[in-house]
Design a protein around this motif. Structure first.
Motif, PDB file in Angstrom:
ATOM      1  N   TYR A   1       7.542  -6.684  -0.211  1.00 45.52           N
ATOM      2  CA  TYR A   1       6.857  -7.019   1.031  1.00 45.52           C
ATOM      3  C   TYR A   1       5.348  -7.026   0.784  1.00 45.52           C
ATOM      4  O   TYR A   1       4.790  -6.059   0.226  1.00 45.52           O
ATOM      5  N   ASN A   2       4.692  -8.098   1.200  1.00 47.52           N
ATOM      6  CA  ASN A   2       3.247  -8.197   1.058  1.00 47.52           C
ATOM      7  C   ASN A   2       2.517  -7.373   2.106  1.00 47.52           C
ATOM      8  O   ASN A   2       1.365  -7.006   1.917  1.00 47.52           O
ATOM      9  N   SER A   3       3.186  -7.129   3.253  1.00 44.88           N
ATOM     10  CA  SER A   3       2.558  -6.415   4.364  1.00 44.88           C
ATOM     11  C   SER A   3       3.418  -5.217   4.739  1.00 44.88           C
ATOM     12  O   SER A   3       4.641  -5.345   4.908  1.00 44.88           O
ATOM     13  N   SER A   4       2.775  -4.052   4.861  1.00 40.94           N
ATOM     14  CA  SER A   4       3.524  -2.856   5.266  1.00 40.94           C
ATOM     15  C   SER A   4       4.003  -2.976   6.716  1.00 40.94           C
ATOM     16  O   SER A   4       5.053  -2.436   7.074  1.00 40.94           O
ATOM     17  N   ASN A   5       3.249  -3.680   7.557  1.00 45.13           N
ATOM     18  CA  ASN A   5       3.673  -3.858   8.961  1.00 45.13           C
ATOM     19  C   ASN A   5       4.971  -4.651   9.035  1.00 45.13           C
ATOM     20  O   ASN A   5       5.872  -4.350   9.829  1.00 45.13           O
ATOM     21  N   SER A   6       5.058  -5.723   8.212  1.00 45.66           N
ATOM     22  CA  SER A   6       6.292  -6.507   8.181  1.00 45.66           C
ATOM     23  C   SER A   6       7.459  -5.656   7.701  1.00 45.66           C
ATOM     24  O   SER A   6       8.570  -5.728   8.220  1.00 45.66           O
ATOM     25  N   PHE A   7       7.205  -4.790   6.699  1.00 45.85           N
ATOM     26  CA  PHE A   7       8.249  -3.890   6.199  1.00 45.85           C
ATOM     27  C   PHE A   7       8.709  -2.919   7.293  1.00 45.85           C
ATOM     28  O   PHE A   7       9.906  -2.684   7.471  1.00 45.85           O
ATOM     29  N   ILE A   8       7.760  -2.362   8.030  1.00 44.83           N
ATOM     30  CA  ILE A   8       8.104  -1.380   9.089  1.00 44.83           C
ATOM     31  C   ILE A   8       8.947  -2.036  10.179  1.00 44.83           C
ATOM     32  O   ILE A   8       9.944  -1.485  10.646  1.00 44.83           O
ATOM     33  N   ARG A   9       8.557  -3.268  10.622  1.00 42.49           N
ATOM     34  CA  ARG A   9       9.328  -3.955  11.668  1.00 42.49           C
ATOM     35  C   ARG A   9      10.738  -4.258  11.188  1.00 42.49           C
ATOM     36  O   ARG A   9      11.722  -4.090  11.925  1.00 42.49           O
ATOM     37  N   THR A  10      10.854  -4.733   9.934  1.00 38.55           N
ATOM     38  CA  THR A  10      12.182  -5.059   9.403  1.00 38.55           C
ATOM     39  C   THR A  10      13.040  -3.802   9.285  1.00 38.55           C
ATOM     40  O   THR A  10      14.231  -3.801   9.635  1.00 38.55           O
ATOM     41  N   PHE A  11      12.461  -2.722   8.791  1.00 32.08           N
ATOM     42  CA  PHE A  11      13.204  -1.462   8.629  1.00 32.08           C
ATOM     43  C   PHE A  11      13.708  -0.960   9.988  1.00 32.08           C
ATOM     44  O   PHE A  11      14.874  -0.549  10.126  1.00 32.08           O
TER      45      PHE A  11
ATOM     46  N   SER B   1       8.518  11.855  -2.315  1.00 30.43           N
ATOM     47  CA  SER B   1       7.493  12.080  -1.296  1.00 30.43           C
ATOM     48  C   SER B   1       6.097  11.701  -1.764  1.00 30.43           C
ATOM     49  O   SER B   1       5.176  11.595  -0.947  1.00 30.43           O
ATOM     50  N   SER B   2       5.922  11.479  -3.082  1.00 33.29           N
ATOM     51  CA  SER B   2       4.586  11.119  -3.573  1.00 33.29           C
ATOM     52  C   SER B   2       4.246   9.658  -3.297  1.00 33.29           C
ATOM     53  O   SER B   2       3.087   9.261  -3.382  1.00 33.29           O
ATOM     54  N   LEU B   3       5.238   8.829  -2.987  1.00 38.28           N
ATOM     55  CA  LEU B   3       5.008   7.408  -2.726  1.00 38.28           C
ATOM     56  C   LEU B   3       4.698   7.203  -1.241  1.00 38.28           C
ATOM     57  O   LEU B   3       5.413   7.703  -0.365  1.00 38.28           O
ATOM     58  N   SER B   4       3.662   6.428  -0.937  1.00 38.62           N
ATOM     59  CA  SER B   4       3.338   6.107   0.456  1.00 38.62           C
ATOM     60  C   SER B   4       4.202   4.937   0.934  1.00 38.62           C
ATOM     61  O   SER B   4       4.823   4.231   0.123  1.00 38.62           O
ATOM     62  N   ILE B   5       4.215   4.743   2.236  1.00 40.51           N
ATOM     63  CA  ILE B   5       4.982   3.643   2.830  1.00 40.51           C
ATOM     64  C   ILE B   5       4.459   2.301   2.327  1.00 40.51           C
ATOM     65  O   ILE B   5       5.230   1.370   2.045  1.00 40.51           O
ATOM     66  N   GLN B   6       3.162   2.186   2.166  1.00 41.96           N
ATOM     67  CA  GLN B   6       2.575   0.922   1.696  1.00 41.96           C
ATOM     68  C   GLN B   6       3.020   0.628   0.268  1.00 41.96           C
ATOM     69  O   GLN B   6       3.330  -0.506  -0.094  1.00 41.96           O
ATOM     70  N   GLU B   7       3.041   1.680  -0.594  1.00 40.35           N
ATOM     71  CA  GLU B   7       3.472   1.492  -1.974  1.00 40.35           C
ATOM     72  C   GLU B   7       4.950   1.100  -2.044  1.00 40.35           C
ATOM     73  O   GLU B   7       5.347   0.227  -2.824  1.00 40.35           O
ATOM     74  N   ILE B   8       5.746   1.741  -1.213  1.00 39.89           N
ATOM     75  CA  ILE B   8       7.181   1.432  -1.204  1.00 39.89           C
ATOM     76  C   ILE B   8       7.407   0.000  -0.752  1.00 39.89           C
ATOM     77  O   ILE B   8       8.226  -0.738  -1.328  1.00 39.89           O
ATOM     78  N   SER B   9       6.681  -0.437   0.303  1.00 44.01           N
ATOM     79  CA  SER B   9       6.852  -1.804   0.799  1.00 44.01           C
ATOM     80  C   SER B   9       6.497  -2.823  -0.274  1.00 44.01           C
ATOM     81  O   SER B   9       7.142  -3.869  -0.403  1.00 44.01           O
ATOM     82  N   ALA B  10       5.449  -2.550  -1.093  1.00 38.31           N
ATOM     83  CA  ALA B  10       5.058  -3.481  -2.163  1.00 38.31           C
ATOM     84  C   ALA B  10       6.107  -3.506  -3.270  1.00 38.31           C
ATOM     85  O   ALA B  10       6.402  -4.564  -3.839  1.00 38.31           O
ATOM     86  N   ARG B  11       6.707  -2.346  -3.565  1.00 37.20           N
ATOM     87  CA  ARG B  11       7.702  -2.281  -4.637  1.00 37.20           C
ATOM     88  C   ARG B  11       8.994  -3.017  -4.289  1.00 37.20           C
ATOM     89  O   ARG B  11       9.721  -3.437  -5.187  1.00 37.20           O
ATOM     90  N   VAL B  12       9.320  -3.119  -3.001  1.00 37.87           N
ATOM     91  CA  VAL B  12      10.569  -3.793  -2.627  1.00 37.87           C
ATOM     92  C   VAL B  12      10.319  -5.226  -2.185  1.00 37.87           C
ATOM     93  O   VAL B  12      11.206  -5.858  -1.596  1.00 37.87           O
TER      94      VAL B  12
END
Length: 766
Positions: free
Chosen positions: A735-745, A722-733
C-alpha cells in the motif's frame, strides 16, 4: 250512621292523604327542581371542561409519542454519522441505513404525515424514502411567507418545539413539531421535523363536539402563539384566549365580538401547550333551560294528576268501609258480599302481579349467560369508563370484584386429537368445558375468573382477591400446573398468552391486548407453550440483528462454497434474533426477507441458477396466515446449503493447476504496489476479462478482494512485531498510503489496525 258522619269520615281520609302524600310531594318536588336546575347548570359548564380534559389526554399521548420518536431518531448512530462523516462512501452507507430506520418509524406512526430529518452541515433533508436538498423539500412543502433558503435558515435557528405553518397559499395547514439533535453541548447540528396536518388534530377534539352547538377548539403555545384552531378565523379569538391562559382560569366567560362565550382551558402535562375550547353561552346552557321548563311542566302535570288521583284514591279506599257500614246497618247478605268481593279482588290482583314477577325473573335467569358474556366482552373492550358504571351489572350478575388488580389470560386449543379422535363441534365443546373447569378450579383460591369462550380460543378475566400477595407469581405458578395437567393428563395441545397484572377497570383493555400479543408469539417460538407478556422483552426486540459485517461474511462464505461456515453464520443470526432478542413476529419476517436478499445477491454475483420462487411464496404465505416459521427457516438454510454446494462444485471443475500457480505468484509478489489484474493476465498469457471471470469462479471472489485479503493476512502477521509502525506495515504489504490500508483493513476486519494490535497486546498480557 247518619249522612253527616259519613261525610266527615270521607273528608278525614281526603285530608290525611293530602297531608301524607301531596304536601311532601310538593315540597320535595320544588327542592329537587331547584337542585336539579343548579346541578344541570354546573354540569353543562363542567361538561365543556371535562371534554377538553379528555381531548388533552388524547393530544398529550400523541405529542409524547412524537417526543419519544424525536429522541429515538436523535440517538440513532446512523443519523449522527450523517451529520459529521466526511468520507463519501461511509456517508452514503449511513444515509441508506438511516433511511431504513426512518421507514420502520414512519410505518408504525400514522399521526405525523411525514418525519423529516434536517442536517445543517449538508443543508439536506432525509425522510423515509429519500434524501434531498432544500429546493426539492420546498417543492413538497411550499411554506407560505418563506422561500426555500429562508425556511432552511428558520429551521437552523428555530428553538420552539411547536410551530404553525401553512402551505400552498393557505390550502393546507400543519402543526410542525421540531426537535434539535444536540451533540454534547453543541446545538444546531440538525433537527427532527414532524408535519401534523390540522385534519389529524381535529379528531382529538371530536368527543367534545355537540350537534348544533357553536364550539371551537384551539391549541396555543405557552407564549400565546396560535398553533391550531377549528374556527374559520382563529385570530379573532386569540386576545380572549390569551387572557384566559395568562389568568390560569379553567372556566371563564368572555365577550368576543359582542357575544358571550364560555372558555375552558387546560395546560398540557407533557408539552409547553395550552388547550382551549370556546362555546357560545346560549348553546351551552340551552339544554339546561329546556330541562328547567320540562321539569316545571312535568311537575305541574304530576301535581294536577296527583290531586285527581288523590280524590279517586280516597273514594276508592273509603268504599269498602262504606260497604261494611251498609252491611252493619242493613244486615243484608248482598252488602256482605260487596265488602268481601272488594278485598277478594285486591288479593286476586296481587296474585296476578306475583305471577308476572315470577315469569319476568325466569326470563332474566335464562338470559343471564348472554348478559354475562356481553358484560365480560365490554370490560375487555374498555366500554366502561370506571367502576361506578359496572356496579348495577355486578349486583345483577352476582359478581364482586374484591380488589383493583386485574389480569387477562387467553388460551388457544391447537390440537385435541389426543383427547378425542372425533374433531367435531360437539367434542370441541367438551374440550372447552374440560379446559375451563381446570382453569377455574386452579384459580379459585386467589382470584375471581370470568371466562369468555370463542370456539377454540377462551379469554379469562382475572380479579385477584383482596389481600393476595405477589399475584403475578401465584398466577404464573398456577399456569404451570394448568399447562402440565392439560398437556400431559388430558393430552390437549394448548397455547397460553398472559398479560401483566394491571390496576383499575380502565387498564383491562390494555392487559387484553398484551395477552393477545403474548399469544401471537406462538407463531414465532412454537405452539403449545405459555407466553407471558413482558414490556422489557418487547423493548429489547424492537430491532432485528443483521449487521453489515455478518451479511458480508455470509456472502463471502457462500461465494467460497464453505457450507459449514455459511450455515453457522445463518444459524447464529436466527438464534440471536429469535432466542436471545426475542424479536416480534413482523420483525422476524423482515429479517428473513433481508437474508433472502443476501441469497439473491450471491446468485447474481456467481451466475448460478437456483429457483427461489418457492421460498418467496412460503414467506408470503407465513406472513398472511401467521404460520409457524420453523419450517420456513429450514427452507432458507437449505437454500444456503444448496447454493454453497453448487459454488463448490463449480470451483472444483476449474483448472486447479492454473489456480495454484496464480495463487503462488500472488503470495510471492503481493508486496508490489503496482500489482494489477492486467499485469497477472500478461504474466500468464491470458486476457484481462477471461482472467477476471476465471478468478471469480475459482477463488470465489474477484481479484481485488482476494489481493486485499492476502495483504491483510500478511499485515496481521507483521503486527505481531510491535517494533513495526502501521505505516511501515502498510508499505510492506503493497500500500502506498497508510490511510488506504487502514480503510481497507477496517472494511474487511470491522476494526482498525490499531484496535487489532490492541487485541493482540491484550492476548499477550493474559
Amino acid at each position: 250512621m247518619n249522612k253527616m258522619f259519613r261525610q266527615k269520615m270521607f273528608q278525614r281520609f281526603l285530608f290525611s292523604y293530602f297531608f301524607v302524600l301531596i304536601l311532601p310531594l310538593l315540597a320535595t318536588g320544588l327542592i329537587m327542581m331547584n337542585y336539579t336546575s343548579r346541578v344541570l347548570t354546573e354540569e353543562a359548564r363542567q361538561s365543556s371542561y371535562q371534554n377538553l380534559v379528555q381531548a388533552k389526554l388524547l393530544a398529550d399521548r400523541e405529542f409524547s409519542e412524537l417526543r419519544e420518536i424525536a429522541i429515538q431518531i436523535g440517538r440513532n448512530q446512523d443519523i449522527r454519522k450523517v451529520m459529521f462523516e466526511q468520507d463519501r462512501v461511509e456517508l452514503q452507507y449511513a444515509r441508506w441505513r438511516a433511511l431504513g430506520e426512518l421507514s420502520l418509524t414512519n410505518l408504525s406512526k400514522k399521526f405525523p404525515d411525514e418525519i423529516q430529518v434536517y442536517f445543517q452541515r449538508t443543508e439536506e433533508f432525509l425522510n423515509a424514502t429519500s434524501y434531498y436538498n432544500a429546493g426539492l423539500f420546498y417543492q413538497k412543502y411550499p411554506i407560505d411567507g418563506m422561500d426555500a433558503q429562508e425556511f432552511v435558515q428558520w429551521v437552523s435557528g428555530n428553538e420552539q418545539m411547536f410551530n404553525s405553518l401553512t402551505t400552498r397559499n393557505g390550502q393546507t395547514r400543519y402543526l410542525l413539531y421540531s426537535s434539535g439533535i444536540p451533540v454534547g453541548e453543541t446545538k444546531g447540528n440538525g433537527a427532527v421535523l414532524m408535519f401534523i396536518n390540522w385534519n389529524k388534530l381535529r379528531p382529538l377534539f371530536s368527543a367534545s363536539i355537540g350537534v348544533g352547538v357553536e364550539k371551537y377548539d384551539f391549541i396555543l403555545s405557552t407564549d400565546g402563539g396560535l398553533l391550531y384552531s377549528s374556527a374559520p378565523d382563529g385570530e379573532l379569538y386569540l386576545p380572549a384566549l390569551f387572557t384566559v391562559m395568562q389568568g390560569g382560569q379553567s372556566l371563564s366567560e368572555q365577550k368576543i365580538e359582542g357575544k358571550k362565550y364560555l372558555v375552558a382551558s387546560v395546560f398540557s402535562d407533557e408539552m409547553p401547550l395550552c388547550y382551549l375550547s370556546v362555546t357560545a353561552i346560549g348553546d351551552a346552557l340551552e339544554s339546561v333551560g329546556a330541562m328547567r321548563v320540562n321539569l316545571a311542566v312535568t311537575f305541574g302535570v304530576c301535581l294536577l294528576f296527583g290531586v285527581v288521583f288523590l280524590f279517586l284514591l280516597t273514594q276508592r279506599n273509603y268504599r269498602p268501609i262504606q260497604n261494611l257500614f251498609d252491611y252493619v246497618e242493613s244486615g243484608s247478605r248482598k252488602e256482605y258480599r260487596k265488602a268481601y268481593d272488594e278485598f277478594g279482588e285486591i288479593v286476586d290482583k296481587m296474585d296476578e302481579m306475583f305471577s308476572e314477577n315470577r315469569l319476568l325473573e325466569q326470563s332474566v335467569q335464562r338470559q343471564l349467560p348472554n348478559i354475562r358474556m356481553s358484560f365480560i366482552s365490554n370490560l375487555l373492550a374498555g366500554r366502561y369508563p370506571d367502576s361506578k358504571a359496572i356496579q348495577p351489572l355486578e349486583e345483577m350478575l352476582d359478581i364482586r370484584f374484591e380488589s383493583n388488580q386485574f389480569c387477562v389470560i387467553i388460551t388457544r386449543i391447537e390440537d385435541y386429537s389426543g383427547f378425542t379422535p372425533e374433531q367435531d363441534e360437539k367434542n370441541l365443546s367438551l374440550v372447552n368445558f374440560a379446559v375451563t373447569n381446570v382453569m377455574l378450579e386452579l384459580l379459585e383460591g386467589f382470584a375471581l375468573a370470568l371466562e369468555l369462550p370463542v370456539r377454540k380460543q377462551q379469554t379469562f378475566l382475572l380479579c385477584f382477591r383482596e389481600g393476595v400477595e405477589n399475584p403475578q407469581e401465584k398466577m404464573e405458578k398456577c399456569l404451570e400446573q394448568f399447562h402440565e395437567f392439560v398437556s400431559h393428563i388430558l393430552n390437549i395441545e394448548i397455547s397460553v398468552g398472559v398479560g401483566t397484572v394491571c390496576q383499575g377497570i380502565d387498564a383491562i383493555p390494555r392487559c387484553n391486548e398484551d395477552a393477545q400479543t403474548a399469544l401471537n408469539q406462538r407463531f414465532l417460538y412454537g405452539q403449545g407453550c405459555v407466553s407471558i407478556y413482558s414490556p422489557a422483552d418487547l423493548a429489547q426486540g424492537n430491532r432485528y440483528y443483521y449487521p453489515i459485517d455478518k451479511e458480508t461474511q455470509l456472502i463471502n462464505r457462500m461465494k467460497q462454497g464453505n457450507t459449514e461456515e455459511a450455515i453457522e453464520i445463518a444459524d447464529h443470526l436466527f438464534e440471536e434474533n429469535i432466542t436471545q432478542r426475542r424479536i416480534p413476529l413482523q420483525l422476524c419476517y423482515c429479517m428473513m426477507f433481508n437474508m433472502l436478499g443476501t441469497v439473491l445477491k450471491v446468485l447474481n454475483d456467481t451466475g448460478l441458477e437456483y429457483d427461489v420462487s418457492e421460498l418467496v411464496a412460503g414467506m408470503l404465505q407465513a406472513m398472511l396466515h401467521h404460520e409457524d416459521i420453523l419450517q420456513l427457516r429450514q427452507q432458507l438454510l437449505e437454500a444456503v446449503k444448496v447454493i454453497c454446494g453448487q459454488v463448490q462444485a463449480s470451483r472444483e471443475s476449474g483448472n486447479i493447476h492454473l489456480k495454484s500457480r496464480i495463487a503462488q505468484y500472488l503470495e510471492e509478489n503481493y508486496m508490489d504496489s503496482n500489482l494489477s489484474l492486467q499485469w497477472i493476465a500478461d504474466q500468464f498469457h491470458l486476457s484481462g476479462p477471461y482472467l477476471s471471470r476465471y478468478f471469480k469462479d475459482q477463488m470465489g471472489m474477484n481479484f481485488a478482494d482476494y489481493l486485499c485479503r492476502l495483504r491483510i493476512a500478511q499485515a496481521k502477521e507483521l503486527m505481531k512485531d510491535s517494533s513495526l509502525s502501521i505505516q511501515e506495515i502498510s508499505a510492506r504489504v503493497g500500500y502506498n498510503s497508510s490511510n488506504s490500508f487502514i480503510r481497507t483493513f477496517k472494511r474487511y476486519e470491522s476494526v482498525t489496525p490499531g484496535q487489532f494490535r490492541e487485541t493482540l497486546d491484550d492476548i499477550k498480557f493474559r
